[in-house]
Every structure is written in structure tokens, then in C-alpha cells.
Design a protein around this motif. Structure first.
Motif, PDB file in Angstrom:
ATOM      1  N   ARG A 162      -1.130   2.330   2.215  1.00  0.00           N
ATOM      2  CA  ARG A 162      -2.222   3.041   1.280  1.00  0.00           C
ATOM      3  C   ARG A 162      -1.582   3.640   0.116  1.00  0.00           C
ATOM      4  O   ARG A 162      -0.604   4.093   0.246  1.00  0.00           O
ATOM      5  N   GLY A 163      -2.606   3.901  -0.908  1.00  0.00           N
ATOM      6  CA  GLY A 163      -2.140   4.633  -2.087  1.00  0.00           C
ATOM      7  C   GLY A 163      -1.363   3.678  -3.070  1.00  0.00           C
ATOM      8  O   GLY A 163      -0.829   4.269  -4.001  1.00  0.00           O
ATOM      9  N   ARG A 164      -1.104   2.435  -2.808  1.00  0.00           N
ATOM     10  CA  ARG A 164      -0.416   1.786  -3.801  1.00  0.00           C
ATOM     11  C   ARG A 164      -1.206   0.628  -4.301  1.00  0.00           C
ATOM     12  O   ARG A 164      -0.836  -0.250  -5.082  1.00  0.00           O
ATOM     13  N   GLY A 165      -2.606   0.833  -4.444  1.00  0.00           N
ATOM     14  CA  GLY A 165      -3.694  -0.007  -5.224  1.00  0.00           C
ATOM     15  C   GLY A 165      -3.909  -1.356  -4.588  1.00  0.00           C
ATOM     16  O   GLY A 165      -4.153  -2.195  -5.240  1.00  0.00           O
ATOM     17  N   ILE A 166      -3.455  -1.479  -3.209  1.00  0.00           N
ATOM     18  CA  ILE A 166      -3.612  -2.662  -2.823  1.00  0.00           C
ATOM     19  C   ILE A 166      -5.197  -3.102  -2.415  1.00  0.00           C
ATOM     20  O   ILE A 166      -5.637  -4.183  -2.771  1.00  0.00           O
ATOM     21  N   ALA A 167      -6.090  -1.946  -2.018  1.00  0.00           N
ATOM     22  CA  ALA A 167      -7.277  -2.385  -1.926  1.00  0.00           C
ATOM     23  C   ALA A 167      -7.870  -2.565  -3.333  1.00  0.00           C
ATOM     24  O   ALA A 167      -8.944  -3.487  -3.506  1.00  0.00           O
ATOM     25  N   SER A 168      -7.556  -1.887  -4.317  1.00  0.00           N
ATOM     26  CA  SER A 168      -8.137  -2.232  -5.569  1.00  0.00           C
ATOM     27  C   SER A 168      -7.874  -3.576  -6.130  1.00  0.00           C
ATOM     28  O   SER A 168      -8.473  -4.381  -6.667  1.00  0.00           O
ATOM     29  N   ALA A 169      -6.538  -4.130  -5.818  1.00  0.00           N
ATOM     30  CA  ALA A 169      -6.066  -5.299  -6.202  1.00  0.00           C
ATOM     31  C   ALA A 169      -6.936  -6.444  -5.412  1.00  0.00           C
ATOM     32  O   ALA A 169      -7.511  -7.485  -5.835  1.00  0.00           O
TER      33      ALA A 169
END
Length: 166
Positions: free
Chosen positions: A103-110
């Protein structure tokens, strides 16, 4: 500071490295965590309700007709999202999950960006989702991406329903 890295979003099943085991692990983690958060903690996948266990034991059948997106860092699955097939101009996002260590790496946003792009390309008018009210970080992310709270279509207590134009 967030550790943003190269995240690849792939459609499952598809011409990618074998990722089914990783997808199954992500779905299991999602459902086990959700049940625990609802106060209905179970020891393992065998204790999950049948409808959730079916997604884990046979995701190909459970999500037939849906779009399943998997986020990869290298060859490692680190996130997933399911978008239901188009019905009445709407699709629904389900099972958005990012491995807690990633988490915190932009995965959900991507994943959400890929899902919204898919919706726009495939005639979806409205994308909707539901989220437990205690998942405030997820709600904030959805709001940043243009989702707004709407009248509930689900009878479960503490469930927030949101939607946005595709």
C-alpha cells in the motif's frame, strides 16, 4: 513519502504470466479481512460464506463475464479489482484490494484508473461501488476520483454506496 514504482495492470485471465494463485491469495486476504472487520472473524477460507469461498476456489466461474484486473509489481500480484459486466448502462466495482505490504504505491489508484478507462471504452454510463463505512481511506480515494455517495442499493448496515459517470 510514498514509494511509487512500476505497476502493471493486466486483465485476468489473459496472456500474462500465470497469476491465478496470486489472485486467489488476494481475494482470500480481502474476504478474511472484511469478515474480521465486520466482527465475524473466521480462521481460514473454509469458514467464509459460500458465495465468498466460491470466488476463491473457482474465480474463473465466479467472475465469468466480469472484468478482473490484477496489479503486478514485476511478476508479483499485489492488487486486484473486479468490474461487473455492463447491465442497464452500469457496471459495479467490487473486490478492490491491495496487499497491505504494497500500500501507498498508487496500486489502488492504478486499478481504479484502468477500470474507469475500461468502462469509458465499453459504453458504461455509470460506475458504482459499495464500501464499508470504516474504510475511510478507500472512501477518500473514491471521492478524489469523482465518486459521490448515493442512495443505497444494498440493505446491509454500514455500507456506503457511491457512483460516478464513466
Amino acid at each position: 513519502m510514498s514509494d511509487h514504482c512500476e505497476v502493471a495492470i493486466v486483465r485476468w485471465p489473459g496472456p500474462t504470466p500465470p497469476i491465478e494463485d496470486g489472485l486467489v491469495a488476494l481475494l482470500a486476504a480481502y474476504h478474511l479481512r472484511t469478515e474480521a472487520e465486520k466482527g465475524e472473524s473466521v480462521a481460514d477460507v473454509d469458514g467464509l460464506p459460500d458465495r465468498y469461498r466460491a470466488e476463491i476456489t473457482d474465480p474463473l466461474t465466479a467472475f465469468a463475464g466480469d472484468v478482473v484486473l490484477v496489479a503486478l509489481i514485476g511478476d508479483a500480484p499485489v492488487g486486484c479489482l473486479v468490474m461487473t459486466s455492463l447491465a442497464g448502462g452500469q457496471s459495479e466495482i467490487k473486490r478492490l484490494w491491495t496487499d497491505p505490504e504494497s500500500r501507498g504505491r498508487g496500486i489502488a489508484s492504478a486499478l481504479l484508473g484502468a477500470a474507469l478507462a475500461h468502462a469509458a471504452q465499453n459504453g458504461v454510463d455509470t460506475v458504482r461501488l459499495s464500501v464499508w463505512e470504516w474504510r475511510t481511506g478507500a472512501i477518500a480515494l473514491y471521492e478524489r476520483l469523482g465518486f459521490s455517495v448515493t442512495r443505497s442499493w444494498d440493505e446491509r448496515d454500514q455500507l456506503v454506496c457511491m457512483q460516478r459517470a464513466a
